[in-house]
Design a protein around this motif. Structure first.
Motif, PDB file in Angstrom:
ATOM      1  N   THR A 295       0.832  -1.209   0.000  1.00  0.00           N
ATOM      2  CA  THR A 295       0.000   0.000   0.000  1.00  0.00           C
ATOM      3  C   THR A 295       0.863   1.253   0.000  1.00  0.00           C
ATOM      4  N   ALA A 296       1.906   1.233   0.859  1.00  0.00           N
ATOM      5  CA  ALA A 296       2.765   2.413   0.960  1.00  0.00           C
ATOM      6  C   ALA A 296       3.433   2.699  -0.386  1.00  0.00           C
TER       7      ALA A 296
ATOM      8  N   PHE B 126       0.899   3.938  -2.932  1.00  0.00           N
ATOM      9  CA  PHE B 126       0.453   5.298  -2.666  1.00  0.00           C
ATOM     10  C   PHE B 126       1.525   6.321  -3.044  1.00  0.00           C
ATOM     11  N   MET B 127       2.778   6.089  -2.583  1.00  0.00           N
ATOM     12  CA  MET B 127       3.850   7.043  -2.885  1.00  0.00           C
ATOM     13  C   MET B 127       4.111   7.100  -4.378  1.00  0.00           C
TER      14      MET B 127
ATOM     15  N   LEU C  43       1.269   9.083  -5.942  1.00  0.00           N
ATOM     16  CA  LEU C  43       1.370  10.510  -5.617  1.00  0.00           C
ATOM     17  C   LEU C  43       2.459  11.183  -6.433  1.00  0.00           C
ATOM     18  N   THR C  44       3.638  10.530  -6.497  1.00  0.00           N
ATOM     19  CA  THR C  44       4.748  11.150  -7.222  1.00  0.00           C
ATOM     20  C   THR C  44       4.472  11.219  -8.725  1.00  0.00           C
TER      21      THR C  44
ATOM     22  N   ILE D 159       2.178  14.168  -9.224  1.00  0.00           N
ATOM     23  CA  ILE D 159       2.916  15.425  -9.075  1.00  0.00           C
ATOM     24  C   ILE D 159       3.816  15.664 -10.272  1.00  0.00           C
TER      25      ILE D 159
ATOM     26  N   LEU E 160       3.792  18.890 -12.706  1.00  0.00           N
ATOM     27  CA  LEU E 160       4.981  19.728 -12.916  1.00  0.00           C
ATOM     28  C   LEU E 160       5.359  19.801 -14.387  1.00  0.00           C
TER      29      LEU E 160
ATOM     30  N   ALA F 230       3.059  22.197 -15.988  1.00  0.00           N
ATOM     31  CA  ALA F 230       3.418  23.569 -15.628  1.00  0.00           C
ATOM     32  C   ALA F 230       4.665  24.018 -16.378  1.00  0.00           C
ATOM     33  N   ALA F 231       5.649  23.120 -16.508  1.00  0.00           N
ATOM     34  CA  ALA F 231       6.902  23.467 -17.191  1.00  0.00           C
ATOM     35  C   ALA F 231       6.638  23.794 -18.653  1.00  0.00           C
TER      36      ALA F 231
END
Lengths: 173, 193
Positions: free
Chosen positions: A7-8, A11-12, A15-16, A19, A23, A26-27
């Protein structure tokens, strides 16, 4: 235990990735447009940093070209090849080289007459590309590979020991 | 509405992040030699603080707590803060390349600014609504701005003054910061927050 770890990691990882996508978006939207154009123009200039165009180096001239405040025929060392490249990049008509800013003459490099050199270090500071080797009270010499023939070192020399000689390579188009 | 204003005021004056909680001292001492640099740096940090506080509250409220992943709080917050700083750097470079060049390494160093992580973590304890978390972030940013600008102004004068040789530079700067901190602790009891 294994499910907690899974799960960890999941999830990470998720999330990354999210993100990273945000990004990247946006760039792509916040791209520094003016800088990219200046960089492209700057690359076709001869980089002699001689100042004959009236600007303090090649990058300020590139910035003025992008801003539209300078004509593209002000670079004598660049010659007609540079004018053509600039006209192509800026989508402006090519102009003949402006004689007010100097003549596109045969290529030359500076040579210091070592017998006359007094080690005053004035030419060291004048060279925009740091092509002169030396220190105060030590012998000065021009590194031919780095010299662009901009002639800025000739005036400061108090004993007039610097002359221009034909180089072993072409600089002017 | 009034309680949000109270949160902002309390965070700017009473519980100032820099001078009372002693978080975020690196940019305080590093980017405060000139007033313009300090102003630019504090604006960038305020932007990051607000953004990071908001995003970390949302992630905590919608993802970490419902799925019982509180142990991932620290890691996720750091990732979010790093992303917020990256976005801020892109924005600063786009809006003012000169400021970007002047700030240099201190802009990415906002990631390691403990005030940013501090706001994110403190929000998990004491904020129950999104607007409260946002107000806390804004308050922290404004407090940081106030202190940076005041300190930079003081420091410019101190650097030009006749300081004894052992004290010149960082030493007198720290003494000045300490005196400012004592002044700010005087705000305790301004109101019962």
């Amino acid at each position: 235990m294994a499910t907690t770890m899974a799960t960890a990691i999941l999830f990470m990882g998720g999330l990354t990735l999210l993100i990273a996508a945000a990004l990247a978006f946006a760039a792509s939207r916040l791209d520094d447009n003016a800088d990219v154009a200046v960089e492209r123009i700057h690359r076709v200039l001869p980089h002699t940093q001689c100042g004959q165009c009236g600007f303090a180096g090649c990058r300020p001239y590139a910035q003025a070209l992008v801003a539209g405040t300078a004509a593209l025929n002000r670079c004598p060392p660049g010659g007609e090849a540079t004018i053509r490249a600039l006209s192509h990049l800026l989508d402006r008509p090519a102009l003949p080289p402006d004689p007010q800013y100097g003549e596109c003459g045969p290529a030359a490099v500076a040579v210091i007459d070592e017998a006359a050199c007094i080690g005053c270090a004035l030419c060291l500071h004048a060279c925009p590309v740091d092509a002169i080797l030396g220190a105060p009270q030590w012998m000065h010499t021009v590194i031919e590979a780095d010299c662009t023939g901009c002639e800025l070192c000739i005036a400061p020399c108090p004993v007039d020991c610097i002359t221009l000689v034909p180089p072993t390579r072409e600089t002017c188009a | 509405m009034f309680d949000l204003l109270l949160i902002i005021l309390a965070t700017v004056l009473v519980n100032n992040f820099v001078l009372v909680k002693f978080l975020g001292l690196c940019p305080l001492l590093g980017a405060s030699t000139r007033l313009e640099t300090a102003a630019g740096m504090s604006l960038a940090t305020t932007f990051v603080l607000t953004l990071a506080a908001a995003l970390s509250f949302l992630v905590d409220h919608w993802l970490l707590i419902p799925f019982e992943l509180e142990y991932l709080r620290l890691v996720s917050f750091i990732v979010i803060i790093a992303a917020a700083v990256q976005f801020t750097e892109m924005f600063v470079r786009h809006a003012s390349p000169l400021l970007h060049q002047v700030l240099g390494i201190y802009l990415p160093l906002i990631t390691t600014n403990c005030a940013v992580l501090g706001v994110a973590l403190l929000n998990t304890h004491q904020s129950t609504r999104f607007v409260e978390a946002l107000a806390y972030g804004i308050g922290a940013g404004l407090g940081f701005c106030l202190v940076m600008i005041l300190f930079a102004g003081l420091r410019e004068r101190v650097d030009a003054a006749d300081v004894p040789a052992p004290f010149r530079g960082a030493a007198i700067a720290l003494v000045t910061a300490g005196l400012m901190s004592m002044a700010f602790i005087g705000f305790t009891g301004l109101f019962r927050a």
